[in-house]
Design an enzyme around this catalytic site. Structure first.
Site, short mmCIF file in Angstrom:
data_model
loop_
_atom_site.label_atom_id
_atom_site.label_comp_id
_atom_site.label_asym_id
_atom_site.label_seq_id
_atom_site.Cartn_x
_atom_site.Cartn_y
_atom_site.Cartn_z
CD GLU A 104 -3.10 -0.87 2.13
OE1 GLU A 104 -4.23 -0.54 1.74
OE2 GLU A 104 -2.81 -1.03 3.34
CG HIS A 106 -2.53 2.89 6.09
ND1 HIS A 106 -3.90 3.06 6.23
CD2 HIS A 106 -2.35 1.57 5.80
CE1 HIS A 106 -4.50 1.90 6.02
NE2 HIS A 106 -3.59 0.99 5.76
CG HIS A 147 -4.83 -1.51 9.91
ND1 HIS A 147 -3.83 -2.44 9.73
CD2 HIS A 147 -5.00 -0.90 8.71
CE1 HIS A 147 -3.41 -2.41 8.47
NE2 HIS A 147 -4.10 -1.48 7.83
CG HIS A 165 -8.06 -0.71 5.09
ND1 HIS A 165 -7.63 -0.55 3.80
CD2 HIS A 165 -6.95 -0.98 5.80
CE1 HIS A 165 -6.32 -0.74 3.73
NE2 HIS A 165 -5.88 -1.01 4.95
#
Length: 233
Positions: A74, A93, A95, A164
């Site tokens: 990603e 990024h 989670h 996500h």
């Protein structure tokens, strides 16, 4: 700041985000190269807690690197946000668990305390189904999906990714880390407050004022988090 200095800070940012419960075995953080805005630094494909300066790779805005080590799938999250947002110098990024519900429920993530004032103008929600239908693995694994995420993010500091995780961005690595950490903290506190009753959120004016004040205090938090990350569990 030299690339070597940025690389060392990026390795530290990985460890901070793990220690503070934002990253676990997955997720990643990047920083734009100060002297070359068309390039950014991101670790190779590995668990964030193990990242050292030697693990950092350099990429262009197409997500390509001359380093032959395995990259994150990603990385296009980072490359396309940097392409779309010249003001952004770092991207996280994650989670982080308290944030996930706000991406899947019809409840807006809003600032409930001053440390998360940067959320006052709202966060964005990225729906990957709008781009690839209902059969994807929800990963942003190419430039087209990264560009779609960047369009959704627009000029906001945070975007939720349904089912996500999220992205947090800022004009410095330290501030992006701060935003990722306090987005998670605010989400957890908001869930608790909503269970208790009607929530009195920060106004837009309060949030903007608090964000402006806190931006000048980020070094204080960075020093604390650095010490905790260095000491380990």
């Amino acid at each position: 700041m030299t690339v070597a200095d940025q690389t060392a800070s990026l390795a530290r940012a990985n460890r901070i985000l793990v220690t503070e419960g934002v990253l676990d075995a997955f997720g990643h953080v990047s920083v734009r190269v100060t002297d070359d805005p068309d390039r950014f630094l991101l670790a190779r494909n590995m668990a964030p807690a193990s990242v050292t300066a030697d693990d950092v790779m350099e990429f262009d805005l197409d997500g390509r690197s001359e380093d032959e080590r395995r990259p994150y799938l990603e990385r296009f999250i980072h490359s396309e946000i940097y392409r779309a947002r010249p003001d952004v110098m770092a991207v996280v990024h994650s989670h982080s668990p308290s944030v996930i519900p706000f991406g899947v429920c019809d409840v807006e993530l809003r600032p409930v305390f001053h440390m998360a004032g940067f959320l006052a103008d709202g966060v964005r929600r990225f729906e990957i189904r709008d781009e690839v239908g209902e059969g994807s693995d929800l990963l942003v694994r190419n430039g087209a999906l990264g560009a779609a995420l960047a369009r959704t993010l627009a000029d906001a500091p945070v975007a939720l990714m349904r089912g996500h995780g999220s992205v947090a961005v800022a004009g410095s690595l330290e501030l992006a880390v701060y935003r990722a950490i306090y987005t998670e903290k605010n989400a957890a506190i908001q869930c608790q407050a909503q269970a208790m009753g009607t929530v009195e959120y920060l106004t837009v004016g309060e949030g903007r004022a608090a964000a402006a004040t806190n931006a000048g205090q980020v070094a204080r938090a960075w020093d604390l988090w650095s010490r905790a990350a260095a000491e380990g569990p």
